[in-house]
Design a protein around this motif. Structure first.
Motif, short mmCIF file in Angstrom:
data_model
loop_
_atom_site.label_atom_id
_atom_site.label_comp_id
_atom_site.label_asym_id
_atom_site.label_seq_id
_atom_site.Cartn_x
_atom_site.Cartn_y
_atom_site.Cartn_z
N GLN A 363 51.36 -2.39 48.84
CA GLN A 363 51.92 -3.72 48.57
C GLN A 363 51.75 -4.10 47.11
O GLN A 363 52.67 -4.66 46.49
N ASN A 364 50.58 -3.83 46.55
CA ASN A 364 50.34 -4.17 45.14
C ASN A 364 51.32 -3.46 44.22
O ASN A 364 51.85 -4.05 43.27
N ALA A 365 51.56 -2.19 44.49
CA ALA A 365 52.50 -1.42 43.67
C ALA A 365 53.91 -1.97 43.80
O ALA A 365 54.64 -2.11 42.80
N LEU A 366 54.32 -2.30 45.02
CA LEU A 366 55.67 -2.80 45.24
C LEU A 366 55.88 -4.19 44.65
O LEU A 366 56.98 -4.52 44.19
N MET A 367 54.84 -4.99 44.62
CA MET A 367 54.96 -6.34 44.08
C MET A 367 54.95 -6.35 42.55
O MET A 367 55.41 -7.31 41.93
N LEU A 458 58.53 -4.87 53.50
CA LEU A 458 58.46 -3.73 52.58
C LEU A 458 59.84 -3.31 52.10
O LEU A 458 60.01 -2.84 50.97
N TYR A 459 60.87 -3.48 52.95
CA TYR A 459 62.22 -3.08 52.57
C TYR A 459 62.73 -3.94 51.39
O TYR A 459 63.36 -3.42 50.47
N TRP A 460 62.47 -5.24 51.45
CA TRP A 460 62.89 -6.11 50.34
C TRP A 460 62.12 -5.77 49.06
O TRP A 460 62.70 -5.66 47.98
N LEU A 461 60.80 -5.58 49.19
CA LEU A 461 59.99 -5.24 48.03
C LEU A 461 60.50 -3.93 47.40
O LEU A 461 60.60 -3.83 46.17
N LEU A 462 60.79 -2.95 48.22
CA LEU A 462 61.31 -1.69 47.70
C LEU A 462 62.63 -1.88 46.97
O LEU A 462 62.84 -1.30 45.89
N THR A 464 63.71 -4.26 45.30
CA THR A 464 63.62 -4.92 43.99
C THR A 464 63.46 -3.90 42.86
O THR A 464 63.56 -4.26 41.69
N HIS A 465 63.21 -2.64 43.21
CA HIS A 465 63.03 -1.59 42.21
C HIS A 465 64.32 -0.77 42.11
O HIS A 465 64.84 -0.26 43.10
N GLU A 466 64.81 -0.64 40.91
CA GLU A 466 66.12 -0.04 40.67
C GLU A 466 66.21 1.39 41.18
O GLU A 466 67.24 1.79 41.75
N THR A 467 65.15 2.15 41.01
CA THR A 467 65.21 3.56 41.43
C THR A 467 65.36 3.69 42.95
O THR A 467 66.01 4.62 43.43
N PHE A 468 64.76 2.76 43.68
CA PHE A 468 64.92 2.78 45.13
C PHE A 468 66.35 2.43 45.52
O PHE A 468 66.95 3.08 46.39
N GLY A 469 66.92 1.43 44.87
CA GLY A 469 68.30 1.05 45.14
C GLY A 469 69.26 2.20 44.87
O GLY A 469 70.23 2.41 45.61
N GLU A 470 69.00 2.96 43.83
CA GLU A 470 69.84 4.11 43.51
C GLU A 470 69.75 5.17 44.61
O GLU A 470 70.75 5.82 44.95
N ARG A 471 68.54 5.34 45.17
CA ARG A 471 68.38 6.31 46.25
C ARG A 471 69.12 5.86 47.51
O ARG A 471 69.73 6.69 48.22
N VAL A 472 69.09 4.57 47.80
CA VAL A 472 69.83 4.03 48.93
C VAL A 472 71.32 4.31 48.79
O VAL A 472 71.98 4.78 49.72
N THR A 473 71.86 4.05 47.61
CA THR A 473 73.28 4.28 47.36
C THR A 473 73.63 5.76 47.51
O THR A 473 74.66 6.12 48.10
N GLU A 474 72.77 6.61 46.98
CA GLU A 474 73.02 8.06 47.06
C GLU A 474 73.07 8.53 48.51
O GLU A 474 73.96 9.29 48.90
N ILE A 475 72.12 8.06 49.34
CA ILE A 475 72.09 8.48 50.75
C ILE A 475 73.28 7.90 51.51
O ILE A 475 73.88 8.58 52.35
N TRP A 476 73.66 6.67 51.20
CA TRP A 476 74.82 6.07 51.86
C TRP A 476 76.08 6.90 51.62
O TRP A 476 76.83 7.20 52.54
N GLU A 477 76.28 7.30 50.38
CA GLU A 477 77.49 8.04 50.02
C GLU A 477 77.49 9.48 50.53
O GLU A 477 78.51 9.97 51.02
N LYS A 478 76.34 10.14 50.44
CA LYS A 478 76.31 11.58 50.72
C LYS A 478 76.08 11.93 52.18
O LYS A 478 76.60 12.94 52.68
N THR A 479 75.29 11.13 52.89
CA THR A 479 74.96 11.51 54.27
C THR A 479 75.26 10.42 55.29
O THR A 479 75.80 10.70 56.37
#
Length: 565
Positions: A363-367, A458-462, A464-479
């Motif tokens: 939680q500390n890292a995500l916040m 935890l999903y909202w906290l994640l 908020t970080h750009e790299t996580f959002g990019e991974r979400v987009t990548e998985i949505w498009e590819k799989t």
């Protein structure tokens, strides 16, 4: 005059009671036991169900209708239907032209024995359980009760018998789902077996899907989880279930989420803990602590620890009230994240404190804006497996799962010696999704996970970080999106894939759905606006909802490169 009327009333009441007695006696005589079997497939026997003076015989889809044996108590031969088809006890009979109709049943002398409807299920497996009847009543009354012996037989759709042997355990399961008439169960077989191609195991879960009139939500999401590659995603199959010969409905049989080589393949800390404790293993009492350091910590202090307590663990994110109202092993962090420790079943004080510390650091890292935990200097992606969390993010957001914030939200962690990261999954419990729960969204449109901006999300906290959002987009498009295309019938299912089209899901179970709702009636406990009614209405609602939600997700999670913007 008054005395005469009293006599008339008394005589009238007596006559009525006598007639009721005669009627009841006649009815009891008519209500004889009718059984059926299919010796060419298995040795199991099913019994017709009586209701309102009529019999319904529920037959497995894996049985050959041309080779059915029938037996009515007290009659060596019976005559069925207007055709008066003669059926002799113990002899194979062709019933293929008699299903779905109301048939008069006569004995050999022409005396009526009632009305019979014969139904056959879909081309799916059949599970037969035989247990003590009184103990079954106790199990259906309370989850605290269980059956420790019985017999189970599992017949595949093609008639192959995958298991025929001892039943070591049967008990009720679920939280809200256990309140309903059609009970969910957990069973334990006498040995590890593979059912319908699922991984070998002794313990299996039978989901009743009472509040989901489509009976498909859980299967769709579990199949989707496997299709997109979520590690250790649970296998599942639709099957008809008979208990003591009586049809009990259409169930989704699933692999149990537990540590084991064929399930979640991580270090088994529970077994390691039992080895260093005295035999027989006794965990002692669970102790609750509350202090400035621990808002809530529940553990078993009497349990001794093995050398390595860093894993493996199975955890669930829980609703705050559930951790408060029930005495469950686990903890609540200072930022209101409630975690239940599912395995080990009896976590020691040190084990519970270890997981508390690790989740606090997460939680500390995500916040933190830079995603770095201040005290350790570790990035959030050193604590968490980002791929599994991105996959689960899409599953929870796509389904608008009511329980995303707590309840059946599984996490697991191996020993640090093998893998220090925490993984999201497996997916579980999706009867209240796809618009089947009003509290958090009938509408298929709009933001969902990211609109709940709490530090225990935890999903909202994640996100908020750009790299996580990019991974979400990548998985949505590819799989993820290609998998949804199969579900919506936009493209053919790949060879060996887990998914099929929604229309095929419906067709695969349609005959068994009819049997299920003949047995139980349509559930009136569906909570979504339009998700109830009959099966056809519920399925149409589900398909429309998924189509519209997918279109919204396309706009939300497709990259600018793909959209051309």
């Amino acid at each position: 005059m008054r005395t005469m009327w009293k006599r008339i009333i008394r005589i009238t009441v007596t006559v009525i009671l006598f007639l009721l007695f005669l009627t009841g006696t006649a009815f009891a005589l008519t209500e004889r036991t009718l059984t059926a079997s299919c010796p060419s497939v298995s040795s199991e026997t099913v019994t017709a169900r009586w209701k309102k003076g009529e019999m319904t015989l529920f037959l497995p889809g894996c049985w050959d209708l041309t080779k059915i044996t029938l037996k009515l108590d007290g009659s060596d031969t019976i005559l069925l239907g207007d055709e008066q088809t003669a059926v002799s006890a113990g002899q194979e009979t062709d019933l293929s032209g008699l299903t779905g109709r109301k048939l008069r049943v006569l004995d050999a002398g022409g005396e009526s024995r009632g009305i019979l409807t014969i139904l056959q299920g879909s081309d799916i497996p059949a599970l037969f359980l035989r247990v003590d009847g009184e103990k079954l009543k106790q199990v259906n009354h309370s989850k605290e009760n269980e059956i420790s012996e019985g017999h189970a037989a599992y017949v595949e759709a093609d008639g192959t018998v995958s298991y025929d042997g001892p039943l070591e355990q049967m008990k009720g399961r679920g939280n809200n789902s256990f309140r309903y008439s059609k009970k969910p169960y957990q069973i334990k077989l006498g040995e590890k077996v593979s059912l319908s191609g699922m991984s070998k195991g002794k313990t299996w879960v039978l989901l009743a899907n009472w509040v989901d009139v489509s009976l498909l939500r859980n299967q769709i999401v579990l199949d989707m989880s496997r299709e997109i590659g979520l590690k250790h995603a649970a296998g599942c199959v639709q099957a008809d279930v008979w208990i003591n010969g009586i049809y009990n409905g259409l169930y989704l049989i699933t692999e149990k989420i537990q540590i084991g080589g064929s399930r979640i393949d991580i270090i088994n800390l529970e077994k390691a803990t039992e080895k260093v404790n005295s035999e027989p293993f006794s965990p002692g009492q669970i102790i609750t602590e509350k202090s400035a350091s621990f808002p809530l910590l529940r553990s078993y202090p009497a349990v001794k620890d093995p050398e390595d307590i860093t894993g493996g663990y199975i955890l669930t994110i829980e609703k705050k009230h559930r951790m408060k109202d029930y005495v469950l092993a686990g903890f609540r962090t200072k930022e209101e994240l409630s975690i239940r420790i599912k395995e080990p079943t009896y976590p020691s004080r040190a084990q519970t404190e270890y997981v508390f510390g690790r989740m606090t650091e997460v939680q500390n890292a995500l916040m933190a804006k830079d995603g770095i935990e201040p005290a350790t200097g570790k990035s959030y992606d050193e604590y968490l497996d980002i791929t599994s969390f991105a996959q689960r993010f899409l599953i929870e957001d796509w389904t608008k799962n009511y329980d995303f914030i707590g309840g059946s939200q599984f996490l697991y962690k191996d020993s640090d010696l093998a893998d220090p990261r925490i993984y999201a999954g497996p997916s579980w419990d999706y009867d209240l999704c796809f618009g089947n729960m009003g509290d958090r969204g009938y509408s298929p449109n709009g933001k969902y996970l990211t609109s709940y901006r709490k530090k225990n999300n935890l999903y909202w906290l994640l996100y908020t970080h750009e790299t996580f959002g990019e991974r979400v987009t990548e998985i949505w498009e590819k799989t993820f999106r290609p998998a949804v295309a199969v579900l919506l019938g936009e493209q053919e299912a790949p060879q060996g894939g887990s998914l099929c089209s929604l229309d095929e899901y419906r067709e695969r179970i349609s005959d068994s759905v009819r049997m299920n709702y003949t047995r139980w009636g349509i559930s009136r406990d569906a909570t979504g606006s339009g998700s109830g009614g009959d099966f056809g209405t519920a399925f149409a609602y589900l398909k429309k909802w998924i189509t519209e939600r997918t279109a919204w997700m396309d706009r939300e999670y497709t990259s600018a490169e793909q959209t051309g913007e």
